[in-house]
Design a protein around this motif. Sequence first.
Motif, PDB file in Angstrom:
ATOM      1  N   LYS A   1       0.873  -1.315   0.086  1.00 45.38           N
ATOM      2  CA  LYS A   1       0.019   0.041  -0.022  1.00 45.38           C
ATOM      3  C   LYS A   1       0.981   1.201  -0.109  1.00 45.38           C
ATOM      4  O   LYS A   1       0.477   2.367  -0.493  1.00 45.38           O
ATOM      5  CB  LYS A   1      -0.929  -0.030   1.195  1.00 45.38           C
ATOM      6  N   ASP A   2       2.220   1.175   0.498  1.00 47.19           N
ATOM      7  CA  ASP A   2       3.046   2.458   0.388  1.00 47.19           C
ATOM      8  C   ASP A   2       4.026   2.565  -0.389  1.00 47.19           C
ATOM      9  O   ASP A   2       4.889   3.118  -0.101  1.00 47.19           O
ATOM     10  CB  ASP A   2       3.410   2.617   1.926  1.00 47.19           C
TER      11      ASP A   2
ATOM     12  N   GLU B   1       1.291  -3.162  -8.599  1.00 47.41           N
ATOM     13  CA  GLU B   1       0.252  -1.928  -8.304  1.00 47.41           C
ATOM     14  C   GLU B   1       0.258  -1.587  -6.949  1.00 47.41           C
ATOM     15  O   GLU B   1       0.086  -2.388  -6.090  1.00 47.41           O
ATOM     16  CB  GLU B   1      -1.203  -2.347  -8.649  1.00 47.41           C
ATOM     17  N   VAL B   2       0.916  -0.402  -6.695  1.00 51.86           N
ATOM     18  CA  VAL B   2       0.872   0.072  -5.297  1.00 51.86           C
ATOM     19  C   VAL B   2      -0.330   1.035  -5.064  1.00 51.86           C
ATOM     20  O   VAL B   2      -0.908   1.451  -5.771  1.00 51.86           O
ATOM     21  CB  VAL B   2       2.076   0.893  -5.024  1.00 51.86           C
ATOM     22  N   GLY B   3      -0.633   1.080  -3.721  1.00 50.87           N
ATOM     23  CA  GLY B   3      -1.800   1.842  -3.249  1.00 50.87           C
ATOM     24  C   GLY B   3      -2.373   1.006  -2.325  1.00 50.87           C
ATOM     25  O   GLY B   3      -2.213   0.000  -2.121  1.00 50.87           O
TER      26      GLY B   3
ATOM     27  N   PRO C   1      -4.175  11.267   0.852  1.00 51.23           N
ATOM     28  CA  PRO C   1      -3.190  12.553   1.038  1.00 51.23           C
ATOM     29  C   PRO C   1      -2.568  12.559   2.410  1.00 51.23           C
ATOM     30  O   PRO C   1      -1.497  12.832   2.664  1.00 51.23           O
ATOM     31  CB  PRO C   1      -4.035  13.790   1.024  1.00 51.23           C
ATOM     32  N   GLU C   2      -3.084  12.073   3.547  1.00 51.63           N
ATOM     33  CA  GLU C   2      -2.749  11.998   4.902  1.00 51.63           C
ATOM     34  C   GLU C   2      -2.799  10.651   5.481  1.00 51.63           C
ATOM     35  O   GLU C   2      -3.333   9.872   4.958  1.00 51.63           O
ATOM     36  CB  GLU C   2      -3.480  12.928   5.817  1.00 51.63           C
ATOM     37  N   ALA C   3      -1.734  10.278   6.069  1.00 51.54           N
ATOM     38  CA  ALA C   3      -1.844   8.837   6.782  1.00 51.54           C
ATOM     39  C   ALA C   3      -3.027   8.415   7.569  1.00 51.54           C
ATOM     40  O   ALA C   3      -3.697   9.531   8.178  1.00 51.54           O
ATOM     41  CB  ALA C   3      -0.675   8.708   7.806  1.00 51.54           C
TER      42      ALA C   3
ATOM     43  N   ASN D   1      -5.711   2.044   4.916  1.00 59.33           N
ATOM     44  CA  ASN D   1      -4.755   2.048   5.979  1.00 59.33           C
ATOM     45  C   ASN D   1      -3.332   2.436   5.174  1.00 59.33           C
ATOM     46  O   ASN D   1      -3.138   1.458   4.165  1.00 59.33           O
ATOM     47  CB  ASN D   1      -4.465   0.946   6.821  1.00 59.33           C
ATOM     48  N   ASN D   2      -2.824   3.110   5.192  1.00 60.87           N
ATOM     49  CA  ASN D   2      -1.514   3.856   4.705  1.00 60.87           C
ATOM     50  C   ASN D   2      -0.709   4.886   5.329  1.00 60.87           C
ATOM     51  O   ASN D   2      -1.419   5.537   6.227  1.00 60.87           O
ATOM     52  CB  ASN D   2      -1.721   4.036   3.096  1.00 60.87           C
ATOM     53  N   HIS D   3       0.508   5.108   4.832  1.00 60.00           N
ATOM     54  CA  HIS D   3       1.170   6.155   5.539  1.00 60.00           C
ATOM     55  C   HIS D   3       1.073   7.608   4.871  1.00 60.00           C
ATOM     56  O   HIS D   3       1.948   8.485   5.312  1.00 60.00           O
ATOM     57  CB  HIS D   3       2.788   5.720   5.643  1.00 60.00           C
ATOM     58  N   GLY D   4       0.176   7.948   3.985  1.00 62.05           N
ATOM     59  CA  GLY D   4       0.173   9.080   3.437  1.00 62.05           C
ATOM     60  C   GLY D   4       0.835   9.161   2.034  1.00 62.05           C
ATOM     61  O   GLY D   4       1.974   8.502   1.613  1.00 62.05           O
ATOM     62  N   ALA D   5       0.426  10.006   1.190  1.00 58.14           N
ATOM     63  CA  ALA D   5       1.274  10.413  -0.193  1.00 58.14           C
ATOM     64  C   ALA D   5       2.543  10.644  -0.180  1.00 58.14           C
ATOM     65  O   ALA D   5       3.347  10.304  -1.043  1.00 58.14           O
ATOM     66  CB  ALA D   5       0.335  11.297  -0.752  1.00 58.14           C
ATOM     67  N   ASP D   6       3.039  11.658   0.794  1.00 62.16           N
ATOM     68  CA  ASP D   6       4.370  12.136   0.880  1.00 62.16           C
ATOM     69  C   ASP D   6       5.421  10.851   1.272  1.00 62.16           C
ATOM     70  O   ASP D   6       6.435  10.829   0.647  1.00 62.16           O
ATOM     71  CB  ASP D   6       4.386  13.259   1.913  1.00 62.16           C
ATOM     72  N   ARG D   7       4.823  10.026   2.104  1.00 59.03           N
ATOM     73  CA  ARG D   7       5.823   9.134   2.449  1.00 59.03           C
ATOM     74  C   ARG D   7       5.927   7.788   1.280  1.00 59.03           C
ATOM     75  O   ARG D   7       6.797   7.369   0.894  1.00 59.03           O
ATOM     76  CB  ARG D   7       5.244   8.025   3.802  1.00 59.03           C
ATOM     77  N   MET D   8       4.639   7.697   0.429  1.00 59.26           N
ATOM     78  CA  MET D   8       4.984   6.945  -0.613  1.00 59.26           C
ATOM     79  C   MET D   8       5.846   7.463  -1.686  1.00 59.26           C
ATOM     80  O   MET D   8       6.515   6.876  -2.164  1.00 59.26           O
ATOM     81  CB  MET D   8       3.612   6.535  -1.385  1.00 59.26           C
ATOM     82  N   LEU D   9       5.685   8.804  -1.800  1.00 59.05           N
ATOM     83  CA  LEU D   9       6.514   9.470  -2.781  1.00 59.05           C
ATOM     84  C   LEU D   9       8.044   9.202  -2.532  1.00 59.05           C
ATOM     85  O   LEU D   9       8.679   8.962  -3.463  1.00 59.05           O
ATOM     86  CB  LEU D   9       6.150  10.793  -3.130  1.00 59.05           C
TER      87      LEU D   9
END
Length: 173
Positions: free
Chosen positions: A112-113, A129-131, A135-137, A162-170
């Motif tokens: 997911k991240d 495929e990630v995701g 936008p926010e965790a 459940n995820n750590h947010g877009a910035d962490r994935m980037l």
Amino acid sequence: MQQWLFVKCLNEKKTGHRFFVVSSAPAVNFRRFPRGSLLMGFIYENLVRPALFRMEPEAAHDRGRTALMALGALSPLCAMLRRFNQVREDKPVDLFGLQFPNRVGLAAGMDKDGEFCRAVEALGFGHSEVGTVTPEAQPGNPRPRLFRYPEYGSLVNRMGFNNHGADRMLAAL
């Protein structure tokens, strides 16, 4: 027979019963799987799967995720495993303006991240495929949220987003 064990191995990791989804599996030329497939299937069936089934489903998912992140951090090992596990097709697959090394992919939801892309490639997947990312965790739904139904060969996933947010994935990608 060894080729089927490899696909079965990939197809049974996520849920403890059906872990990774092999997309377009019927279209894969099974004669082109590497010889190490039989060994990978044996290791999974006799060591990994029994250990995962002794755990709660989400704990097994988390352990698998942790192991894949650790593998992804070891670039030389990933390169070696990729050569050992890569599914060989007559030619790469061109789709949507992209070229994939093979038709076998990891479906969304496991990574997911975007934390273990190198490990996914090392296991022989041609794409992943990630995701789902927001936008926010966010923590997702309350536990328990994964339920095994071995008699049906299935798992019910109610994890949510459940995820750590877009910035962490980037940053991970």
